[in-house]
Scaffold this motif. Structure first.
Motif, PDB file in Angstrom:
ATOM      1  N   SER A  86      55.380  48.655  79.663  1.00 22.88           N
ATOM      2  CA  SER A  86      54.071  48.235  79.137  1.00 22.88           C
ATOM      3  C   SER A  86      54.027  48.363  77.628  1.00 22.88           C
ATOM      4  O   SER A  86      53.524  47.475  76.927  1.00 22.88           O
ATOM      5  N   GLY A  87      54.558  49.456  77.102  1.00 28.50           N
ATOM      6  CA  GLY A  87      54.581  49.632  75.653  1.00 28.50           C
ATOM      7  C   GLY A  87      55.424  48.575  74.964  1.00 28.50           C
ATOM      8  O   GLY A  87      55.018  48.007  73.935  1.00 28.50           O
ATOM      9  N   ALA A  88      56.601  48.273  75.519  1.00 24.43           N
ATOM     10  CA  ALA A  88      57.467  47.260  74.914  1.00 24.43           C
ATOM     11  C   ALA A  88      56.794  45.892  74.901  1.00 24.43           C
ATOM     12  O   ALA A  88      56.866  45.152  73.909  1.00 24.43           O
ATOM     13  N   VAL A  89      56.114  45.542  75.988  1.00 21.99           N
ATOM     14  CA  VAL A  89      55.446  44.238  76.076  1.00 21.99           C
ATOM     15  C   VAL A  89      54.291  44.161  75.089  1.00 21.99           C
ATOM     16  O   VAL A  89      54.134  43.164  74.364  1.00 21.99           O
ATOM     17  N   PRO A 276      60.144  52.450  73.949  1.00 23.98           N
ATOM     18  CA  PRO A 276      60.618  51.133  73.497  1.00 23.98           C
ATOM     19  C   PRO A 276      61.392  51.182  72.190  1.00 23.98           C
ATOM     20  O   PRO A 276      62.376  50.441  72.018  1.00 23.98           O
ATOM     21  N   HIS A 277      60.979  52.056  71.257  1.00 27.45           N
ATOM     22  CA  HIS A 277      61.719  52.175  69.994  1.00 27.45           C
ATOM     23  C   HIS A 277      63.101  52.762  70.225  1.00 27.45           C
ATOM     24  O   HIS A 277      64.089  52.317  69.623  1.00 27.45           O
ATOM     25  N   VAL A 285      66.650  43.979  70.167  1.00 32.95           N
ATOM     26  CA  VAL A 285      65.260  43.560  70.349  1.00 32.95           C
ATOM     27  C   VAL A 285      65.075  42.424  71.358  1.00 32.95           C
ATOM     28  O   VAL A 285      63.940  42.055  71.651  1.00 32.95           O
ATOM     29  N   ARG A 286      66.148  41.861  71.882  1.00 27.69           N
ATOM     30  CA  ARG A 286      65.991  40.793  72.881  1.00 27.69           C
ATOM     31  C   ARG A 286      65.468  41.382  74.177  1.00 27.69           C
ATOM     32  O   ARG A 286      66.049  42.319  74.723  1.00 27.69           O
ATOM     33  N   HIS A 287      64.388  40.795  74.681  1.00 30.99           N
ATOM     34  CA  HIS A 287      63.674  41.422  75.784  1.00 30.99           C
ATOM     35  C   HIS A 287      64.420  41.343  77.113  1.00 30.99           C
ATOM     36  O   HIS A 287      64.118  42.112  78.027  1.00 30.99           O
ATOM     37  N   GLY A 288      65.381  40.441  77.245  1.00 32.61           N
ATOM     38  CA  GLY A 288      66.183  40.409  78.451  1.00 32.61           C
ATOM     39  C   GLY A 288      66.937  41.706  78.672  1.00 32.61           C
ATOM     40  O   GLY A 288      67.175  42.120  79.815  1.00 32.61           O
ATOM     41  N   VAL A 341      60.494  52.529  61.881  1.00 30.49           N
ATOM     42  CA  VAL A 341      60.066  52.016  63.179  1.00 30.49           C
ATOM     43  C   VAL A 341      60.583  50.599  63.349  1.00 30.49           C
ATOM     44  O   VAL A 341      60.354  49.727  62.510  1.00 30.49           O
ATOM     45  N   ALA A 342      61.315  50.407  64.447  1.00 37.33           N
ATOM     46  CA  ALA A 342      61.951  49.115  64.679  1.00 37.33           C
ATOM     47  C   ALA A 342      60.925  48.009  64.776  1.00 37.33           C
ATOM     48  O   ALA A 342      59.913  48.128  65.454  1.00 37.33           O
TER      49      ALA A 342
END
Length: 346
Positions: A86-89, A276-277, A285-288, A341-342
């Motif tokens: 959820s945080g990454a999204v 997520p960081h 950083v690619r969400h796949g 922070v990325a």
């Protein structure tokens, strides 16, 4: 071997390694506690329960492993994975590295909804705790989104609106507890709000695991859309992404995951922000790749935090939210020190 063939083989190797690491963490979570149980006993208990292994085991040890520790570790893993994804999204959708379900008011709204159902009897018994938490989460995000639109566009407005929304719903929760809860209810609710896995059993795992898996699957189906969102909504629309529909689906998925996990384990901070960081530092950083990595690291982090909550003070169980904050805050500080922070942009 060609590069095309090597890539699936490498991905399969990573998947098997991740699965082995996850299963090992579950075994450790079931073995370690105030009373340590040998790993062999844990493995034999699981074999007996799942496949009828027929091992001769101490019924007390077997009961502790299966009915208490293993179910707790499974729920902890589901909560960690769901909150991290959820945080990454949200960080990608909002293009803000500080976005997470806690900061944007979703967690606070879910807590208010759950407390309203549990103490006020909202819904006249027709609403369950997870449904009350989901309603509160959606209401909170609606309030935050509306306030951000009124305040002006931009990440700063969303974060400030999230802080205001969190404070508002935290105040509503406190008001409900103060005015309507008995002393016993107040103690139980306040301990639960800090994050509590003490009462979870297999029925809770039967709810948490499918929601976490389904939420991750929905987000993975939109991984390329999330990559496009990293360049902004205008760029995403130019690439053919149906921005409003995708945003609604993903926000709904994160709200559902957060609401269900809050209804089971209470409000747990830092997981959706820090993990997520940490995952971006490992896989990029690619969400796949980022979403599965966030889920795995979040699950491992929560299992470890749960083990620490049961062992750091002999004879006493700390709220797991306390442990995630004690561990997550220094970890986030280290990430900030060694690397800014990325960014969610590629």
């Amino acid at each position: 071997m060609s590069r095309a063939a090597a890539h699936p083989a490498r991905a399969a190797g990573f998947a098997l390694g991740a699965l082995a690491l996850f299963l090992a963490a579950l075994v450790v979570g079931a073995a370690v506690g105030e009373t340590r149980i040998p790993f062999a006993t844990v493995a034999a208990t699981i074999a007996d329960r799942l496949w009828g292994g027929g091992h001769t085991l101490d019924p007390i040890d077997a009961g502790i492993v299966w009915n208490y520790r293993l179910s707790r570790a499974v729920v902890a893993a589901a909560c960690g994975a769901a909150l991290a994804v959820s945080g990454a999204v949200l960080q990608s959708l909002l293009r803000n590295p500080l976005a997470d379900p806690y900061l944007l008011g979703i967690s606070a709204g879910a807590s208010s909804g759950a407390v309203a159902v549990a103490i006020l009897g909202l819904g006249g018994g027709l609403l369950s705790l997870p449904l009350g938490a989901l309603g509160g989460a959606l209401l909170a995000f609606g309030v935050v989104s509306g306030l951000a639109l009124l305040a002006g566009r931009g990440a700063a407005a969303i974060i400030l609106a999230g802080i205001a929304g969190s404070q508002l719903f935290n105040a509503l929760t406190s008001l409900i507890i103060t005015k309507s809860a008995t002393a016993d209810q107040a103690r139980g609710i306040l301990f639960w709000l800090l994050g509590n896995l003490s009462g979870v059993r297999w029925p809770d795992a039967g709810l948490a695991v499918p929601v976490a898996v389904a939420g991750l699957a929905v987000c993975l189906l939109h991984a390329r859309s999330l990559d496009a969102f990293a360049f902004g909504t205008a760029s995403a629309a130019a690439l053919g992404i149906p921005v409003r529909r995708v945003r609604a689906v993903l926000i709904g998925a994160t709200a559902l995951m957060t609401a269900v996990m809050v209804s089971i384990a209470g409000s747990i901070g830092f997981v959706g922000l820090v993990i997520p960081h940490a995952a971006r530092l490992v896989v990029g950083v690619r969400h796949g790749a980022l979403l599965p990595a966030s889920a795995l690291i979040g699950a491992l982090f929560m299992i470890a935090a749960d083990v620490l909550s049961r062992t750091v003070i002999p004879g006493q169980v700390l709220p797991i939210g306390v442990m995630t904050a004690l561990v997550g805050a220094p970890a986030f500080a280290l990430i900030l020190i060694h690397r800014p922070v990325a960014s969610t942009a590629r």
